[in-house]
Design a protein around this motif. Structure first.
Motif: not given
Length: 180
Positions: A121-122, A129
């Protein structure tokens, strides 16, 4: 002491009550800030600013949601504002014209660890995001996400759908070691 009584004392600028409310929520809100900022010093700074903002705006707290939910929104907005000010290269795309299909399939074919999901996700582009993190990790719905990020619900759904697609690809690459 009931939470509403504690909040009323805080509104009356009772420092002891404010410290009690701070102690009750600081650890949980710190965890929220860390999920966004990944840096203890930054998370502490945003947390302090968020509590200051919350105490300054306590008169706006209507009790329609829990105090924790109200405070969490302040912390999340503080984190996003901090990240935006740090990156200052946001390019907006008008996604209002796009058709969005509802896709609730969050299945990943192989076994994936939560840490891998969070790390992936980062690495998503910023606009995806935030939506993915707010939806998956923080549990907000599209109406809340649209308010927090100041985008339309359609844009929230579109970004979630695209972010989810990117996330699936990243997780597949992690597990199969292949790229597209």
């Amino acid at each position: 002491m009931l939470q509403l009584e504690l909040i009323e004392l805080c509104k009356a600028n009772n420092r002891k009550a404010q410290m009690q409310l701070y102690r009750k929520y600081c650890d949980g809100m710190f965890c929220v800030a860390m999920r966004f900022l990944k840096n203890q010093d930054d998370a502490e700074d945003v947390l302090q600013e968020s509590f200051i903002k919350a105490f300054q705006r306590l008169e706006q707290f209507s009790g329609q949601v829990t105090f924790g939910a109200w405070l969490k929104r302040i912390v999340v907005n503080g984190c996003i504002d901090f990240l935006k000010s740090k990156h200052q290269r946001t390019i907006e795309l008008d996604e209002g014209y796009m058709h969005v299909s509802e896709d609730e399939d969050w299945q990943v074919e192989t076994e994936v660890h939560l840490d891998e999901v969070k790390k992936s996700i980062e690495s998503l582009p910023e606009k995806y995001k935030y939506v993915v993190q707010l939806f998956l990790i923080e549990g907000y719905d599209h109406a809340e996400i649209s308010e927090i990020l100041n985008i339309s619900e359609t844009a929230s759904r579109t970004r979630l759908l695209r972010g989810k697609g990117m996330l699936k690809e990243l997780l597949k690459e992690l597990n199969y070691g292949t790229g597209s």
